[in-house]
Design a protein around this motif. Sequence first.
Motif, PDB file in Angstrom:
ATOM      1  N   HIS A   1       0.833  -1.204   0.000  1.00  0.00           N
ATOM      2  CA  HIS A   1       0.000   0.000   0.000  1.00  0.00           C
ATOM      3  C   HIS A   1       0.872   1.260   0.000  1.00  0.00           C
ATOM      4  CE1 HIS A   1      -3.977  -1.733   0.219  1.00  0.00           C
ATOM      5  NE2 HIS A   1      -3.564  -2.559   1.148  1.00  0.00           N
ATOM      6  N   ARG A   2       1.940   1.211   0.753  1.00  0.00           N
ATOM      7  CA  ARG A   2       2.857   2.363   0.802  1.00  0.00           C
ATOM      8  C   ARG A   2       3.486   2.613  -0.564  1.00  0.00           C
ATOM      9  NH1 ARG A   2       4.211   7.162   1.837  1.00  0.00           N
ATOM     10  NH2 ARG A   2       6.406   7.543   2.137  1.00  0.00           N
TER      11      ARG A   2
ATOM     12  N   ASP B   1       0.989   4.294  -2.710  1.00  0.00           N
ATOM     13  CA  ASP B   1       0.869   5.693  -2.276  1.00  0.00           C
ATOM     14  C   ASP B   1       2.025   6.535  -2.809  1.00  0.00           C
ATOM     15  OD1 ASP B   1      -1.508   5.218  -0.926  1.00  0.00           O
ATOM     16  OD2 ASP B   1      -0.539   5.056   1.050  1.00  0.00           O
TER      17      ASP B   1
END
Length: 140
Positions: free
Chosen positions: A21-22, A25
Motif C-alpha cells: 500500500h505504501r 501511495d
Amino acid sequence: MQPEQPNTAGGLDAETLAFAHRMFDLAREGHTAELIAHVDAGLQANLTNDKGDTLLILAAYHGHSDTVTALLERGADPARLNDRGQTALAAATFHRCAECVTALLGAGADPEQGAQSALATATFFDLPDMLELLQRRQQS
C-alpha cells in the motif's frame, strides 16, 4: 490449537500488505526517489494492486511525469491494462498530463489499446490537445 491468522488479501501478511500500500501511495503522490529506491532494490516495476492498477498507471493518472519516466526506465510495461481495461496512457490522457503522455508514447504505448483507450478517452472527454498529441504520434 493454532492462533487465528489475520484475514489478509491473497494470503499476504499485514506487514507485506502495508508495504505494498505504501508503494502505491508513493506512486500516487509522485515520491519518485523513494519509490525508485525500492524498485532498484528489487520491487517489481509492474507491481499491481487489487484493481489491476500498476505503479505506472497510478503515477500517470496523478500526473507525475518524473515517476512515470523512472518506472519506464526500469522496465514498467506501458501495455499493462487494469481491471477496467485502461492503460497508463489512457490515465495520463484523462488527466491531460502531456509530459506523461509523451513519455509513455516514447516507450511504445499504443493509443488504441484497451477497452477505454487513450484515443477513446480524448475523444469522449473532448480533450483536443491530448487527441492531437496522440494522433501526431500515430502518424509518425
